[in-house]
Design a protein around this motif. Structure first.
Motif, PDB file in Angstrom:
ATOM      1  N   UNK A 357       0.722  -1.200  -0.058  1.00 13.78           N
ATOM      2  CA  UNK A 357       0.017   0.012   0.041  1.00 13.78           C
ATOM      3  C   UNK A 357       0.873   1.420  -0.268  1.00 13.78           C
ATOM      4  N   UNK A 358       2.204   1.145   0.656  1.00 17.55           N
ATOM      5  CA  UNK A 358       2.897   2.297   0.571  1.00 17.55           C
ATOM      6  C   UNK A 358       3.300   2.867  -0.678  1.00 17.55           C
ATOM      7  N   UNK A 359       3.368   1.886  -1.653  1.00 12.80           N
ATOM      8  CA  UNK A 359       3.909   2.102  -3.177  1.00 12.80           C
ATOM      9  C   UNK A 359       2.670   2.679  -4.034  1.00 12.80           C
ATOM     10  N   UNK A 360       1.847   3.250  -3.646  1.00  6.25           N
ATOM     11  CA  UNK A 360       0.634   3.510  -4.568  1.00  6.25           C
ATOM     12  C   UNK A 360       0.706   5.079  -4.598  1.00  6.25           C
ATOM     13  N   UNK A 361       0.790   6.061  -3.977  1.00  3.52           N
ATOM     14  CA  UNK A 361       0.326   7.216  -3.803  1.00  3.52           C
ATOM     15  C   UNK A 361       1.712   8.069  -3.629  1.00  3.52           C
ATOM     16  N   UNK A 362       2.676   7.766  -3.992  1.00  6.87           N
ATOM     17  CA  UNK A 362       4.181   8.256  -3.741  1.00  6.87           C
ATOM     18  C   UNK A 362       3.965   9.682  -4.637  1.00  6.87           C
ATOM     19  N   UNK A 363       3.586   9.483  -6.007  1.00  2.79           N
ATOM     20  CA  UNK A 363       3.526  10.587  -6.874  1.00  2.79           C
ATOM     21  C   UNK A 363       2.747  11.654  -6.592  1.00  2.79           C
ATOM     22  N   UNK A 364       1.930  11.667  -5.422  1.00  4.84           N
ATOM     23  CA  UNK A 364       1.073  12.677  -5.381  1.00  4.84           C
ATOM     24  C   UNK A 364       1.892  14.146  -4.828  1.00  4.84           C
ATOM     25  N   UNK A 365       2.831  13.777  -3.740  1.00 10.55           N
ATOM     26  CA  UNK A 365       3.448  14.957  -3.319  1.00 10.55           C
ATOM     27  C   UNK A 365       4.740  14.879  -4.110  1.00 10.55           C
ATOM     28  N   UNK A 366       5.338  14.113  -5.127  1.00 12.38           N
ATOM     29  CA  UNK A 366       6.763  14.382  -5.722  1.00 12.38           C
ATOM     30  C   UNK A 366       5.990  14.436  -7.304  1.00 12.38           C
ATOM     31  N   UNK A 367       6.225  15.562  -7.732  1.00 10.07           N
ATOM     32  CA  UNK A 367       5.700  15.924  -9.157  1.00 10.07           C
ATOM     33  C   UNK A 367       6.927  15.334 -10.107  1.00 10.07           C
ATOM     34  N   UNK A 368       7.968  14.922  -9.794  1.00 13.32           N
ATOM     35  CA  UNK A 368       8.825  14.220 -10.719  1.00 13.32           C
ATOM     36  C   UNK A 368       8.847  12.727 -10.789  1.00 13.32           C
ATOM     37  N   UNK A 369       7.571  12.172 -10.110  1.00 15.24           N
ATOM     38  CA  UNK A 369       7.431  10.861 -10.079  1.00 15.24           C
ATOM     39  C   UNK A 369       6.238  10.518 -10.915  1.00 15.24           C
ATOM     40  N   UNK A 370       6.220  10.068 -11.920  1.00 22.49           N
ATOM     41  CA  UNK A 370       5.002   9.733 -12.722  1.00 22.49           C
ATOM     42  C   UNK A 370       4.046   8.694 -12.166  1.00 22.49           C
ATOM     43  N   UNK A 371       2.777   8.786 -12.276  1.00 21.44           N
ATOM     44  CA  UNK A 371       1.896   7.731 -11.979  1.00 21.44           C
ATOM     45  C   UNK A 371       1.599   6.373 -12.535  1.00 21.44           C
TER      46      UNK A 371
END
Length: 436
Positions: A357-371
């Motif tokens: 579950x921790x690997x789902x929404x990291x992109x929300x607060x990191x604009x350089x990470x694609x979803x």
């Protein structure tokens, strides 16, 4: 008696296998919408006939005029065609301009080098004039022609036989299939050298995406990997799909975030992971079609909400994104706190999301990470087309040349270079990444 017991055990094993296979047949079919099946293998329904309604007219759009035409023809009138009144330039102030475009006859530029030889009248030794710089003896084909041949073969998937015919008919250059193979073989060293800084740029990136697809080398199934960042795209072709390929490539480097699907070979290469939401969306769709009624529909809606946030996160403040992240985690908690789903696909997805579950929404607060991992899939799409058209490579060195050329071409496009310009820069020893 022993034979009977052995046959009973075999019958029990086969009966269990039949039950398992019948259970698979009872599940929903795999489609491009609920699995990784490519769109080309999906069923395509017939589109309804469009009603023949009159289309509203609109202002026409003409082709833009060339900024620097090769020549300009001024069409003037000496006299009025009706009354024969003499006209001058002042009488024709308006201009209707248009650009006819044509290709000139394409022919190769052949340079003859005459190296004069003789005998020195003083020392009586044979002497010869040195070859002009850039025209050393060896292969008669220059870097521009070699770059064109590699470009047509690698990006347009033109085989040796058709390529030789195209060069002869369109460019007036007669090149045999063996000569084309020799050109590719000679290009191996400069292309591999150009791929070294590209690989280094990927290793140094804080965010790395990766994916893989099958390849054919020497009649065997190999695997083509792509590892990319915002500054470089690197392709590898290896004889295995194991995680060792990525481990060897990264050479100890560990990015902050690794973006990939849920394949086990993509695990553990970064300090953190961002799972591809597009893959999870297809898994949730399949779980719904299999009969999931609680977790799978809710999880699918949660993924769509997260992806909608990702599309507009560049317009939102960091504090707002942090609140969205908390809200998404809270919604996920409610879904995962419910009862375990009964259908197999939904149950498998339920337990996977509890674990990761921790690997789902990291992109929300990191604009350089694609979803999603779509950038990697788009980078591999030309290679899939190449494999289907050419059926792969006959030898391992051909696969290495293609992977290096694909790295040079994809990275060059990030810096505004065409495929032809990137290949020529690599063949002449120019840096690709520094040509921003």
């Amino acid at each position: 008696m022993a034979l009977i017991l052995a046959q009973q055990a075999q019958i029990a094993a086969l009966s269990a296998r039949i039950v398992e296979l019948e259970g698979r047949l009872g599940g929903p079919p795999r489609t491009p919408d609920n699995s990784s099946l490519p769109p080309s293998k999906g069923w395509k329904r017939n589109l309804p006939e469009r009603p023949k309604t009159p289309r509203p007219g609109h202002a026409g759009v003409a082709r833009a005029l060339a900024e620097h035409p090769d020549r300009i023809i001024e069409a003037m009138l000496a006299a009025c065609p009706h009354c024969q009144h003499a006209l001058g330039p002042a009488d024709l102030p308006d201009v209707h301009a248009y650009d006819p475009i044509e290709l000139p006859p394409i022919r190769p530029v052949v340079t003859r080098i005459n190296r004069h030889r003789g005998v020195c009248p003083c020392c009586q030794r044979r002497i010869s004039a040195p070859a002009p710089e850039g025209f050393e003896p060896g292969s008669p084909f220059g870097p521009g022609l070699c770059a064109l041949i590699i470009h047509l073969h690698a990006t347009q998937a033109i085989g040796f036989q058709r390529l030789a015919r195209l060069l002869a008919e369109a460019f007036g250059v007669r090149v045999s299939e063996g000569a084309i193979a020799n050109i590719l073989a000679r290009a191996e060293a400069p292309l591999l050298a150009a791929a070294v800084p590209i690989a280094a740029a990927v290793r140094a990136s804080p965010v790395v995406g990766s994916d893989e697809t099958s390849a054919r080398v020497g009649g065997q199934t190999w695997w083509q990997w792509v590892l990319l960042s915002s500054t470089a795209v690197c392709h590898l072709i290896a004889d295995t799909r194991a995680a060792a390929v990525v481990t060897t490539f990264m050479a100890g480097a560990r990015p902050q975030v690794w973006v990939a699907d849920r394949y086990a070979g993509q695990l553990g290469h970064g300090a953190a992971r961002q799972m591809c939401l597009a893959h999870l969306l297809r898994d949730a769709t399949y779980a719904i079609e299999e009969g999931g009624t609680v977790f799978a529909p809710g999880f699918r809606l949660l993924l769509l909400r997260a992806m909608a946030i990702g599309k507009r996160r560049h317009r939102l403040k960091h504090s707002t994104l942090a609140q969205y992240r908390v809200d998404l985690d809270r919604r996920l908690d409610r879904l995962l706190s419910g009862p375990e789903p009964k259908p197999k696909a939904a149950r498998r997805l339920f337990h996977a999301m509890r674990r990761d579950r921790d690997d789902l929404f990291r992109f929300v607060t990191r604009p350089d990470v694609p979803y999603t991992n779509n950038a990697c899939e788009r980078a591999l799409r030309p290679s899939v087309i190449f494999r289907k058209v050419t059926n792969g490579f006959r030898a391992e060195w051909g696969a290495k040349v293609y992977a290096a050329a694909a790295s040079v071409i994809a990275t060059g496009r990030l810096y505004g270079l065409t495929a032809l310009a990137a290949i020529r820069a690599a063949l002449t020893g120019q840096a690709i990444i520094q040509q921003a």
